[in-house]
Scaffold this active site. Structure first.
Site, PDB file in Angstrom:
ATOM      1  N   ARG A 183       0.866  -1.186   0.000  1.00  0.00           N
ATOM      2  CA  ARG A 183       0.000   0.000   0.000  1.00  0.00           C
ATOM      3  C   ARG A 183       0.905   1.238   0.000  1.00  0.00           C
ATOM      4  NH1 ARG A 183      -5.145   0.228   3.748  1.00  0.00           N
ATOM      5  NH2 ARG A 183      -5.964   1.388   1.974  1.00  0.00           N
ATOM      6  N   ASP A 190      -2.867   9.033   7.332  1.00  0.00           N
ATOM      7  CA  ASP A 190      -1.914   8.076   6.743  1.00  0.00           C
ATOM      8  C   ASP A 190      -0.565   8.704   6.444  1.00  0.00           C
ATOM      9  OD1 ASP A 190      -4.673   6.858   6.209  1.00  0.00           O
ATOM     10  OD2 ASP A 190      -3.247   5.241   5.824  1.00  0.00           O
TER      11      ASP A 190
HETATM   12  O1  MRU Z   1      -7.839   2.189   3.874  1.00  0.00           O
HETATM   13  P1  MRU Z   1      -7.700   2.142   5.361  1.00  0.00           P
HETATM   14  O2  MRU Z   1      -8.873   1.522   6.031  1.00  0.00           O
HETATM   15  O3  MRU Z   1      -6.390   1.529   5.796  1.00  0.00           O
HETATM   16  O4  MRU Z   1      -7.662   3.661   5.786  1.00  0.00           O
HETATM   17  C1  MRU Z   1      -7.413   3.986   7.109  1.00  0.00           C
HETATM   18  C2  MRU Z   1      -7.477   5.417   7.406  1.00  0.00           C
HETATM   19  O5  MRU Z   1      -7.679   6.246   6.566  1.00  0.00           O
HETATM   20  C3  MRU Z   1      -7.171   5.799   8.826  1.00  0.00           C
HETATM   21  O6  MRU Z   1      -7.839   6.958   9.180  1.00  0.00           O
HETATM   22  C4  MRU Z   1      -5.664   6.025   8.957  1.00  0.00           C
HETATM   23  O7  MRU Z   1      -4.943   4.926   8.478  1.00  0.00           O
HETATM   24  C5  MRU Z   1      -5.266   6.301  10.353  1.00  0.00           C
HETATM   25  S1  MRU Z   1      -5.429   4.900  11.383  1.00  0.00           S
HETATM   26  C6  MRU Z   1      -4.977   5.339  12.950  1.00  0.00           C
END
Ligand code: MRU
Length: 358
Positions: A96, A242
């Protein structure tokens, strides 16, 4: 079997140290299914398919993954061994692209073995480092909880998006950490959880975990946040992140930008809750943050009995968007809250980190 998912670490190494033990988040809330990931391919796939997800949780998973890779790699020459380890790190990082915690954890693991003299020492150091990353994630989230709680008052309505909860970290979450702590201290928050199209992390994960913890949570569709804000039900927004760029621009789950714009319109403070490992000083602004694009059938087919788009209809499915720094009231980290202007306040967070690492 324990009573609630909150009683488990989201990511852990098995006692035999031969696999990563995760809760399969794609099966929640209907089923509590655990997976043991042994191989690099299984780990890569679990991250890609969002069986384990959320920036800190995938960082911890990648760190464990690199330790497991070191058990697979054969050889006696340390330089050759480290080169193979680096290839494994690149492979895991490719699962990712947006969450910088993934690369941060892998870099940290590789740095931990930079001066090792034997393969045994490399494996020992890797084991120590991935366990340290895991344990530190728990302490970091607790601190984010304390700093975040200082920004709000009992009885407030708090809106959150996606899942920056327990399931996105080892424990407590980032955006949910102040909520859990406030709950323990009798703050009686009213939480609004956006369902978070297209993969419904808000509905399936956030609403479920807060409800299981006995917190007053109301699930809303993404297009209802304006209404709940206009009705005066929301006094603060807490979301995860992220990647934070050096100028304070912050990438989070698609839809976050819209919420930040709405919060500004309604005069509601909008906070990003993120460990310092989510801040990437090598990315100058949000324009340079790589945004993952996922398959279009997540929008057109998933969750429906029949496809909800005609065959051949084009789709656009970015998993994240970037909230501009000027829409963010503060970035809540384990070393305190960075307030605008972010170029200097973020550096201050790193000064505190260097002076007093957690
Ligand atoms: O695609 P995801 O479910 O991994 O996205 C997660 C998010 O956007 C969260 O808000 C982010 O990773 C922060 S988690 C503490």
């Amino acid at each position: 079997m324990k009573e609630s998912i909150l009683q488990y670490d989201t990511v852990a190494l098995t006692t035999g140290r031969d696999a990563i033990h995760i809760i399969d988040q794609t099966k929640l809330p209907g089923k509590l299914v655990f997976l043991d990931l042994y191989t690099q391919q299984e780990i890569w796939q679990a991250i890609q398919l969002l069986q384990v997800r959320g920036a800190p949780a995938i960082g911890v998973t990648a760190a464990y993954g690199l330790y497991l890779a070191s058990r697979e790699i054969q050889g006696t020459d340390t330089a050759e061994f480290c080169a193979k380890l680096h290839t494994a790190a690149d492979y895991l990082a490719s699962s990712r692209p947006t969450a910088v915690n993934l690369r941060w954890a892998l870099n940290r693991m590789e740095t931990a073995v930079a001066n090792c003299c034997s393969i045994d020492e490399i494996r020992d150091n890797l084991l120590q480092e991935c366990n340290a990353i895991h344990d530190q994630d728990i302490r970091v989230c607790e601190k984010i909880g304390e700093h975040g709680l200082a920004l709000v008052k009992p009885g407030w309505g708090i809106l959150t998006h996606c899942n920056a909860g327990q399931l996105a970290t080892v424990k407590y979450g980032t955006a949910t950490a102040p909520i859990y702590l406030g709950h323990q201290r009798g703050y009686h928050f009213r939480v609004f959880a956006d369902e978070t199209r297209p993969l419904l992390q808000g509905a399936r994960l956030t609403a479920s975990e807060l409800h299981a913890a006995g917190i007053d949570v109301t699930l809303i569709c993404d297009n209802m946040s304006a209404t709940v804000m206009k009705r005066g039900w929301v006094q603060a927004v807490f979301v995860g992140c992220d990647r934070v760029a050096a100028n304070g621009d912050a990438a989070n789950k698609i839809g976050t930008l819209g919420i930040a714009i709405l919060a500004k319109r309604f005069g509601i403070p909008f906070y990003i809750c993120a460990p310092s490992s989510t801040i990437d000083l090598d990315t100058p602004t949000g324009n340079e943050i790589p945004i993952e694009e996922r398959a279009g059938d997540e929008i057109s087919h998933m969750w429906y009995e029949k496809p909800m788009a005609a065959d051949g209809v084009k789709t656009f499915n970015p998993a994240f968007d970037v909230t501009d720094a000027d829409l963010i009231s503060g970035i809540v980290t384990e070393y305190g809250v960075a307030f605008p202007p972010y170029d200097s306040s973020i550096l201050e967070i790193f000064r505190r980190k260097a002076a007093n690492p957690l």
